[in-house]
Design an enzyme around this catalytic site. Sequence first.
Site, PDB file in Angstrom:
ATOM      1  N   ARG A   1       2.219  -2.111 -15.325  1.00 42.57           N
ATOM      2  CA  ARG A   1       3.451  -1.318 -15.396  1.00 42.57           C
ATOM      3  C   ARG A   1       4.571  -2.184 -15.945  1.00 42.57           C
ATOM      4  O   ARG A   1       4.888  -3.229 -15.378  1.00 42.57           O
ATOM      5  CB  ARG A   1       3.830  -0.777 -14.015  1.00 42.57           C
ATOM      6  CG  ARG A   1       2.874   0.301 -13.572  1.00 42.57           C
ATOM      7  CD  ARG A   1       3.259   0.939 -12.260  1.00 42.57           C
ATOM      8  NE  ARG A   1       2.164   1.804 -11.832  1.00 42.57           N
ATOM      9  CZ  ARG A   1       1.997   2.279 -10.614  1.00 42.57           C
ATOM     10  NH1 ARG A   1       2.876   1.980  -9.678  1.00 42.57           N
ATOM     11  NH2 ARG A   1       0.983   3.045 -10.315  1.00 42.57           N
TER      12      ARG A   1
ATOM     13  N   SER B   1       3.563   5.944 -12.333  1.00 39.12           N
ATOM     14  CA  SER B   1       3.656   6.600 -11.025  1.00 39.12           C
ATOM     15  C   SER B   1       5.041   7.136 -10.691  1.00 39.12           C
ATOM     16  O   SER B   1       5.539   8.052 -11.321  1.00 39.12           O
ATOM     17  CB  SER B   1       3.168   5.628  -9.949  1.00 39.12           C
ATOM     18  OG  SER B   1       3.202   6.224  -8.691  1.00 39.12           O
ATOM     19  N   HIS B   2       5.705   6.491  -9.750  1.00 40.96           N
ATOM     20  CA  HIS B   2       6.996   6.935  -9.224  1.00 40.96           C
ATOM     21  C   HIS B   2       8.168   6.257  -9.915  1.00 40.96           C
ATOM     22  O   HIS B   2       9.309   6.515  -9.566  1.00 40.96           O
ATOM     23  CB  HIS B   2       7.033   6.625  -7.730  1.00 40.96           C
ATOM     24  CG  HIS B   2       6.643   5.194  -7.464  1.00 40.96           C
ATOM     25  ND1 HIS B   2       5.334   4.765  -7.598  1.00 40.96           N
ATOM     26  CD2 HIS B   2       7.358   4.112  -7.134  1.00 40.96           C
ATOM     27  CE1 HIS B   2       5.277   3.474  -7.355  1.00 40.96           C
ATOM     28  NE2 HIS B   2       6.502   3.046  -7.070  1.00 40.96           N
TER      29      HIS B   2
ATOM     30  N   ASP C   1       4.998  12.631  -6.547  1.00 43.06           N
ATOM     31  CA  ASP C   1       5.524  11.654  -7.504  1.00 43.06           C
ATOM     32  C   ASP C   1       5.114  12.011  -8.931  1.00 43.06           C
ATOM     33  O   ASP C   1       4.451  13.028  -9.166  1.00 43.06           O
ATOM     34  CB  ASP C   1       5.095  10.225  -7.128  1.00 43.06           C
ATOM     35  CG  ASP C   1       3.616   9.968  -7.322  1.00 43.06           C
ATOM     36  OD1 ASP C   1       2.847  10.936  -7.417  1.00 43.06           O
ATOM     37  OD2 ASP C   1       3.224   8.789  -7.379  1.00 43.06           O
TER      38      ASP C   1
ATOM     39  N   ASP D   1       2.887  11.009 -11.114  1.00 45.05           N
ATOM     40  CA  ASP D   1       1.485  11.231 -11.476  1.00 45.05           C
ATOM     41  C   ASP D   1       0.707  12.037 -10.450  1.00 45.05           C
ATOM     42  O   ASP D   1      -0.511  12.204 -10.582  1.00 45.05           O
ATOM     43  CB  ASP D   1       0.792   9.898 -11.768  1.00 45.05           C
ATOM     44  CG  ASP D   1       0.737   8.992 -10.545  1.00 45.05           C
ATOM     45  OD1 ASP D   1       1.715   8.965  -9.775  1.00 45.05           O
ATOM     46  OD2 ASP D   1      -0.284   8.308 -10.358  1.00 45.05           O
TER      47      ASP D   1
ATOM     48  N   ASP E   1      -0.114  11.627  -7.204  1.00 39.65           N
ATOM     49  CA  ASP E   1      -0.965  11.146  -6.107  1.00 39.65           C
ATOM     50  C   ASP E   1      -0.192  10.981  -4.795  1.00 39.65           C
ATOM     51  O   ASP E   1      -0.786  11.019  -3.726  1.00 39.65           O
ATOM     52  CB  ASP E   1      -1.741   9.867  -6.494  1.00 39.65           C
ATOM     53  CG  ASP E   1      -0.860   8.758  -7.045  1.00 39.65           C
ATOM     54  OD1 ASP E   1       0.373   8.943  -7.102  1.00 39.65           O
ATOM     55  OD2 ASP E   1      -1.429   7.713  -7.431  1.00 39.65           O
ATOM     56  N   ARG E   2       1.142  10.824  -4.862  1.00 38.07           N
ATOM     57  CA  ARG E   2       1.916  10.700  -3.622  1.00 38.07           C
ATOM     58  C   ARG E   2       2.440  12.047  -3.151  1.00 38.07           C
ATOM     59  O   ARG E   2       2.678  12.931  -3.980  1.00 38.07           O
ATOM     60  CB  ARG E   2       3.121   9.787  -3.834  1.00 38.07           C
ATOM     61  CG  ARG E   2       2.768   8.395  -4.232  1.00 38.07           C
ATOM     62  CD  ARG E   2       4.016   7.548  -4.377  1.00 38.07           C
ATOM     63  NE  ARG E   2       3.621   6.180  -4.668  1.00 38.07           N
ATOM     64  CZ  ARG E   2       4.369   5.115  -4.451  1.00 38.07           C
ATOM     65  NH1 ARG E   2       5.584   5.260  -3.958  1.00 38.07           N
ATOM     66  NH2 ARG E   2       3.935   3.913  -4.731  1.00 38.07           N
TER      67      ARG E   2
ATOM     68  N   GLU F   1      -1.654   5.820   3.341  1.00 39.44           N
ATOM     69  CA  GLU F   1      -0.757   4.678   3.272  1.00 39.44           C
ATOM     70  C   GLU F   1       0.650   5.146   3.592  1.00 39.44           C
ATOM     71  O   GLU F   1       1.021   6.282   3.295  1.00 39.44           O
ATOM     72  CB  GLU F   1      -0.782   4.072   1.871  1.00 39.44           C
ATOM     73  CG  GLU F   1      -2.132   3.528   1.480  1.00 39.44           C
ATOM     74  CD  GLU F   1      -2.052   2.839   0.138  1.00 39.44           C
ATOM     75  OE1 GLU F   1      -1.842   1.624   0.126  1.00 39.44           O
ATOM     76  OE2 GLU F   1      -2.191   3.511  -0.889  1.00 39.44           O
TER      77      GLU F   1
ATOM     78  N   SER G   1       3.143   4.481   2.015  1.00 36.84           N
ATOM     79  CA  SER G   1       3.854   4.728   0.760  1.00 36.84           C
ATOM     80  C   SER G   1       3.595   6.145   0.242  1.00 36.84           C
ATOM     81  O   SER G   1       3.429   6.345  -0.960  1.00 36.84           O
ATOM     82  CB  SER G   1       3.447   3.684  -0.269  1.00 36.84           C
ATOM     83  OG  SER G   1       2.037   3.638  -0.389  1.00 36.84           O
TER      84      SER G   1
ATOM     85  N   LYS H   1      -5.569   8.776  -4.131  1.00 39.37           N
ATOM     86  CA  LYS H   1      -4.817   9.601  -3.199  1.00 39.37           C
ATOM     87  C   LYS H   1      -4.416  10.871  -3.926  1.00 39.37           C
ATOM     88  O   LYS H   1      -4.410  10.907  -5.160  1.00 39.37           O
ATOM     89  CB  LYS H   1      -3.622   8.859  -2.637  1.00 39.37           C
ATOM     90  CG  LYS H   1      -2.655   8.290  -3.657  1.00 39.37           C
ATOM     91  CD  LYS H   1      -1.665   7.390  -2.930  1.00 39.37           C
ATOM     92  CE  LYS H   1      -0.611   6.799  -3.835  1.00 39.37           C
ATOM     93  NZ  LYS H   1      -1.078   5.699  -4.656  1.00 39.37           N
TER      94      LYS H   1
HETATM   95  O1  LIG Z   1       2.260   3.732  -7.500  1.00 38.56           O
HETATM   96  P1  LIG Z   1       1.134   4.556  -6.959  1.00 38.56           P
HETATM   97  O2  LIG Z   1       1.507   5.959  -6.563  1.00 38.56           O
HETATM   98  O3  LIG Z   1      -0.076   4.441  -7.818  1.00 38.56           O
HETATM   99  O4  LIG Z   1       0.748   3.787  -5.630  1.00 38.56           O
HETATM  100  C1  LIG Z   1       0.345   2.448  -5.692  1.00 38.56           C
HETATM  101  O5  LIG Z   1       1.294   1.642  -5.061  1.00 38.56           O
HETATM  102  C2  LIG Z   1       1.468   1.840  -3.692  1.00 38.56           C
HETATM  103  C3  LIG Z   1       2.617   0.967  -3.226  1.00 38.56           C
HETATM  104  O6  LIG Z   1       2.535  -0.290  -3.739  1.00 38.56           O
HETATM  105  P2  LIG Z   1       3.677  -1.373  -3.619  1.00 38.56           P
HETATM  106  O7  LIG Z   1       4.119  -1.383  -2.187  1.00 38.56           O
HETATM  107  O8  LIG Z   1       2.947  -2.602  -4.033  1.00 38.56           O
HETATM  108  O9  LIG Z   1       4.803  -0.975  -4.533  1.00 38.56           O
HETATM  109  C4  LIG Z   1       0.174   1.607  -2.992  1.00 38.56           C
HETATM  110  O10 LIG Z   1       0.328   1.847  -1.645  1.00 38.56           O
HETATM  111  C5  LIG Z   1      -0.873   2.525  -3.585  1.00 38.56           C
HETATM  112  O11 LIG Z   1      -2.119   2.339  -3.021  1.00 38.56           O
HETATM  113  C6  LIG Z   1      -0.991   2.304  -5.052  1.00 38.56           C
HETATM  114  O12 LIG Z   1      -1.911   3.219  -5.599  1.00 38.56           O
HETATM  115 MG   LIG Z   2       1.645   7.636  -8.017  1.00 39.39          MG
END
Ligand SMILES: O=P([O-])(O)O[C@H]1O[C@H](COP(=O)(O)O)[C@@H](O)[C@H](O)[C@H]1O
Ligand SMILES: [Mg+2]
Length: 561
Positions: A24, A115-116, A287, A289, A291-292, A375, A377, A388
Amino acid sequence: MSLSVKRVETKPYEGQKPGTSGLRKAVKVFQQPNYTENFIQAILNSIHPLPGSVLVVGGDGRYFGKEAVDIIIKIAAANGVAKLIVGQNGILSTPAVSTLIRKYQVTGGIVLTASHNPGGPDNDFGIKFNSSNGGPASDSVTEKIYEITKTISFYNIVPDLNVDVSKLGETNVQIGGKPFTVQVIDSVADYLALMKEIFDFAKIKSLIQGSSSRPPFKLLINSMHGVTGPYVEHIFIKELGAAKDNTVNTVPLPDFGGHHPDPNLTYAADLVTAMKNGDYDFGAAFDGDGDRNMVLGKKAFFVTPSDSLAVLANNLNCIPYFKKTGVKGFARSMPTAAAVDRVAAAQKKEIFETPTGWKYFGNLMDAGRLSICGEESFGTGSDHIREKDGIWAVLAWLSVIAELGESVEQILLKHWKTFGRNYFTRYDYENCESAPCNEMMKKLEEKVTSPSFVGQSLSSQGKTFVVKKGDNFEYVDPVDKSVAKNQGIRVLFEDGSRLIYRLSGTGSSGATVRLYAESYEPASGSITVEASVALQPLVQVALDLSELQKFTKRDKPTVIT
Ligand SMILES: O=P([O-])(O)O[C@H]1O[C@H](COP(=O)(O)O)[C@@H](O)[C@H](O)[C@H]1O
Ligand SMILES: [Mg+2]
């Protein structure tokens, strides 16, 4: 049509190391000459055998996504890949990519998302490789990709191959005498079919539409202009009979309308505001993409992701899928509050504590030991795929509500009265300077691992916490025995309270510090206090211990959840 391959000389770029969930960076970084091409070639070089392989490609519709799809098509064609399955207009949610990889049993997938993180020419882009199980590539695979990026000297490309990904259907070409196919598919259809296998759509529909004995259950679903828009419209409006105004922000935009597409109380504030007056029974946001997820009850009653996981784990009998598969074990990432551990104990199931990152759940699922995990998050999911899944989580909640006939708040209260409550909060300090944050983590690690730390009493606001253990979390995968080190600094107290400090692995620049605080209150205790109040003394201890405000130069966090 027969097209020829061109070999382009290139030089390595520094820093193409994938983080928690793929590479990213700022869009401008990906737009540098050969930057994206190098990384795609490195992904392909990590696949064995590459000739004849089939990959799924799609992303969340953010800025630079279309260009990246075009580059992937041209480079895949030049490297002997047999076929790409591409979402129409390059659109696929992360859970949909996982679904497609598994359904069509292909080699893997490339997900185009940050993602977010915000999108647009001045914001972020991302590229993530998923393996044949449908999940994010393991640490060993991403390490291999990173190693390749350090020495890459050329990539192969078919510059004259132009495929229109806005039209459904197949494009077949010959590259150096070998066939290459791009199949553009409907972004929603296969994912929808899977959801229909998992859930009882008729039952959810009757909840949403109401009956002679029950008023309609009013939803407010906010896609935050991310990829879930088309999925939400299809599933909730067309299939489940929700009204058009039960969904908002369902048009995916390359810049997410200028917002952070992150479903939490800060960045999804419009959902919270719209829910406050009690017009809706249930709210959710996803979010970029998809998944959240964040789940809210009436009047914006907030369900922490840790509680959401525990409630769903305790009610899997409301979901037809788990009646078929049976319930295997449960899992949560280490910083996630331990509410689900109590459900696991009650049901005598295995419970796993993994590092942050969905990839760590995959092995356990593949080994048949894990049914549902989550998680803090805002991630919740099950072994139906290997990512997720935000929409799945909402359908799971609606299944539980339809079965129990209770509101979100009633369900939570009942849960706490049975298991006790794990109070949880997370403080995020976004975009800090990296060097002082690294120093803070180093000092903190020295402090919590020094022999004299255990047994110390840390006090604040009239409460005293006695240290039971301090460490830097390390995980040994129970299936393949691989080891993940340095996964977050933990301070565990005698009364079961925990403090965790981590640097985020999903940012694109600088450092984001995450501080997690958890305490447990038994069922007979005060289980209905505001989390911010219940956790105030513990958070103060955390700030004092780490000198966080001094190192980050921030007197308050960017986001609290
Ligand atoms: O960004 P996503 O939705 O793919 O989510 C990603 O990042 C999250 C937070 O990561 P960090 O605390 O390192 O920012 C993780 O919990 C998750 O498993 C991962 O897929
Ligand atoms: Mg995401």
